[in-house]
Motif scaffolding. Structure first.
Motif, PDB file in Angstrom:
ATOM      1  N   CYS A 227       0.815  -1.210   0.000  1.00  0.00           N
ATOM      2  CA  CYS A 227       0.000   0.000   0.000  1.00  0.00           C
ATOM      3  C   CYS A 227       0.853   1.266   0.000  1.00  0.00           C
ATOM      4  O   CYS A 227       0.339   2.366  -0.206  1.00  0.00           O
ATOM      5  N   THR A 228       2.150   1.136   0.248  1.00  0.00           N
ATOM      6  CA  THR A 228       3.015   2.306   0.326  1.00  0.00           C
ATOM      7  C   THR A 228       3.520   2.698  -1.058  1.00  0.00           C
ATOM      8  O   THR A 228       3.677   1.864  -1.945  1.00  0.00           O
ATOM      9  N   SER A 229       3.803   3.987  -1.219  1.00  0.00           N
ATOM     10  CA  SER A 229       4.317   4.478  -2.494  1.00  0.00           C
ATOM     11  C   SER A 229       5.712   3.924  -2.770  1.00  0.00           C
ATOM     12  O   SER A 229       6.086   3.698  -3.921  1.00  0.00           O
ATOM     13  N   ARG A 230       6.486   3.688  -1.724  1.00  0.00           N
ATOM     14  CA  ARG A 230       7.832   3.139  -1.896  1.00  0.00           C
ATOM     15  C   ARG A 230       7.786   1.742  -2.505  1.00  0.00           C
ATOM     16  O   ARG A 230       8.550   1.420  -3.408  1.00  0.00           O
ATOM     17  N   ALA A 231       6.885   0.911  -1.985  1.00  0.00           N
ATOM     18  CA  ALA A 231       6.756  -0.444  -2.513  1.00  0.00           C
ATOM     19  C   ALA A 231       6.262  -0.415  -3.960  1.00  0.00           C
ATOM     20  O   ALA A 231       6.706  -1.197  -4.804  1.00  0.00           O
ATOM     21  N   THR A 232       5.342   0.499  -4.267  1.00  0.00           N
ATOM     22  CA  THR A 232       4.826   0.616  -5.631  1.00  0.00           C
ATOM     23  C   THR A 232       5.922   1.037  -6.598  1.00  0.00           C
ATOM     24  O   THR A 232       6.050   0.494  -7.704  1.00  0.00           O
TER      25      THR A 232
ATOM     26  N   ILE B 168      11.179  -2.813 -10.893  1.00  0.00           N
ATOM     27  CA  ILE B 168      11.472  -4.224 -11.146  1.00  0.00           C
ATOM     28  C   ILE B 168      10.777  -4.702 -12.414  1.00  0.00           C
ATOM     29  O   ILE B 168      11.354  -5.415 -13.244  1.00  0.00           O
ATOM     30  N   VAL B 169       9.515  -4.301 -12.585  1.00  0.00           N
ATOM     31  CA  VAL B 169       8.759  -4.688 -13.772  1.00  0.00           C
ATOM     32  C   VAL B 169       9.420  -4.152 -15.037  1.00  0.00           C
ATOM     33  O   VAL B 169       9.563  -4.869 -16.040  1.00  0.00           O
ATOM     34  N   GLU B 170       9.833  -2.884 -15.015  1.00  0.00           N
ATOM     35  CA  GLU B 170      10.448  -2.292 -16.203  1.00  0.00           C
ATOM     36  C   GLU B 170      11.791  -2.932 -16.525  1.00  0.00           C
ATOM     37  O   GLU B 170      12.132  -3.148 -17.690  1.00  0.00           O
ATOM     38  N   LEU B 171      12.567  -3.246 -15.505  1.00  0.00           N
ATOM     39  CA  LEU B 171      13.837  -3.944 -15.738  1.00  0.00           C
ATOM     40  C   LEU B 171      13.592  -5.333 -16.321  1.00  0.00           C
ATOM     41  O   LEU B 171      14.311  -5.780 -17.219  1.00  0.00           O
ATOM     42  N   THR B 172      12.564  -6.012 -15.814  1.00  0.00           N
ATOM     43  CA  THR B 172      12.216  -7.331 -16.345  1.00  0.00           C
ATOM     44  C   THR B 172      11.790  -7.232 -17.807  1.00  0.00           C
ATOM     45  O   THR B 172      12.189  -8.050 -18.644  1.00  0.00           O
ATOM     46  N   ALA B 173      10.973  -6.225 -18.120  1.00  0.00           N
ATOM     47  CA  ALA B 173      10.529  -6.033 -19.502  1.00  0.00           C
ATOM     48  C   ALA B 173      11.716  -5.757 -20.423  1.00  0.00           C
ATOM     49  O   ALA B 173      11.784  -6.272 -21.547  1.00  0.00           O
TER      50      ALA B 173
ATOM     51  N   ALA C 116      -0.299  -5.769  -7.060  1.00  0.00           N
ATOM     52  CA  ALA C 116       0.034  -4.995  -5.869  1.00  0.00           C
ATOM     53  C   ALA C 116      -1.223  -4.455  -5.189  1.00  0.00           C
ATOM     54  O   ALA C 116      -1.335  -4.468  -3.949  1.00  0.00           O
ATOM     55  N   ALA C 117      -2.181  -3.974  -5.974  1.00  0.00           N
ATOM     56  CA  ALA C 117      -3.431  -3.461  -5.411  1.00  0.00           C
ATOM     57  C   ALA C 117      -4.200  -4.564  -4.689  1.00  0.00           C
ATOM     58  O   ALA C 117      -4.744  -4.348  -3.596  1.00  0.00           O
ATOM     59  N   LEU C 118      -4.215  -5.750  -5.278  1.00  0.00           N
ATOM     60  CA  LEU C 118      -4.937  -6.864  -4.657  1.00  0.00           C
ATOM     61  C   LEU C 118      -4.262  -7.292  -3.359  1.00  0.00           C
ATOM     62  O   LEU C 118      -4.943  -7.524  -2.341  1.00  0.00           O
TER      63      LEU C 118
END
Length: 315
Positions: free
Chosen positions: A18-23, A29-34, A67-69
């Motif tokens: 729920c924190t902005s840091r985790a988001t 991480i997602v962009e690096l993976t992509a 993340a939202a879920l």
């Protein structure tokens, strides 16, 4: 006191999404993976920026929705044991992936996307349905035939590895093996209703082709021609080489209730674009209804992998 400590140690630890840091961390991480995935499968047949954009979009939707879920369910999940909580998280993320995949597939079929020429950016077939069908089959096999269930899990992993790799250019032998792997998965589900005749001995194993040009045709043939028929039917895949051209023909019986299922249009558009990117105007693709069959014909120049490279790959 010891009981409380043991209970806490056996509880699931879950970061606070729920924190902005985790988001922010998740997005990075997602962009690096992509980026890594796009670089790993880069070839002349795939535009780098287009591939990066569609991969990023897909992974971001999965990451943000997941993340939202997990943020919304964090308190409930934290009360579970490690085993139960881990299983619940895996199931939730699998459901998110399935939902995002299905939405991407359905959106890619809309007239707006098709008419704008953007269909190639979206899945050409509902692979999430393959996953659900396969998992149901595997679940049944775990009780009746555990060794075959293990083989099915390996086939499913191989199939999705080939789908996600999207190497651009592979050998015809590799493409045919992907199609045969898909056939084995569907054979478990449809049994004797599905018959596939492979007449491909004349095809050169080291011929270079765009990835995923035969397997989607087999998938469409089964979905549109075999599944709707109570008695099933036969899909025929044949190939030959003449005058420096490779010809591959896929035939399937017609749907007994035409109009009940969407046509082959998007999958064929995707394959046509792949052939065009690799061979240009020298590639030919024809499809249509002939008598009691739906027939797709692919024709493209024979380009073989250099002998030393092919030998090294087989070694």
């Amino acid at each position: 006191m010891k009981t409380e400590d043991a209970a806490r140690s056996d509880a699931l630890y879950l970061p606070d999404f729920c924190t902005s840091r985790a988001t922010l961390a998740m997005v990075l991480i997602v962009e690096l993976t992509a980026l890594v995935l796009t670089l790993a499968r880069q070839s002349a047949a795939i535009d780098f920026w287009t591939d990066l954009a569609r991969t990023s979009m897909f992974l971001l939707w999965i990451g943000l929705a997941g993340a939202a879920l997990l943020c919304a369910l964090r308190l409930r999940l934290s009360r579970l044991t490690v085993a139960a909580g881990s299983t619940a998280v895996l199931l939730l993320i699998s459901a998110v992936i399935a939902a995002v995949s299905l939405c991407a597939y359905l959106f890619g079929r809309t007239p707006l996307v098709v008419e704008s020429g953007g269909a190639a950016l979206f899945p050409a077939s509902p692979r999430v349905f393959i996953l659900f069908n396969s998992m149901n089959t595997i679940a049944a096999l775990t009780r009746s035939n555990p060794p075959r269930a293990e083989e099915a899990v390996q086939d499913l992993a191989d199939l999705f590895r080939a789908t996600l790799a999207d190497k651009g250019t592979i050998t015809l032998a590799e493409e045919l093996e992907v199609a045969r792997t898909y056939q084995r998965m569907e054979q478990l589900r449809l049994g004797a209703r599905l018959q596939v005749e492979w007449r491909t001995d004349a095809l050169p194993a080291d011929a270079l082709v765009p990835g995923l040009v035969i397997q989607p045709l087999l998938e469409n043939a089964i979905y549109h021609g075999i599944e709707p028929r109570p008695e099933g039917g036969t899909v025929t895949i044949s190939g030959e080489v003449a005058a420096g051209l490779v010809t591959i023909v896929v035939r399937n019986p017609l749907d007994p209730l035409p109009g009940q299922r969407e046509g082959h249009r998007l999958a064929l558009a995707n394959i046509r674009e792949r052939l065009s990117l690799m061979y240009g105007e020298r590639a030919l693709m024809k499809s249509g209804r002939f008598d009691a069959e739906y027939i797709v014909t692919l024709r493209f120049p024979l380009i073989e992998k250099p002998a030393q490279v092919a030998a090294a790959a087989r070694a």
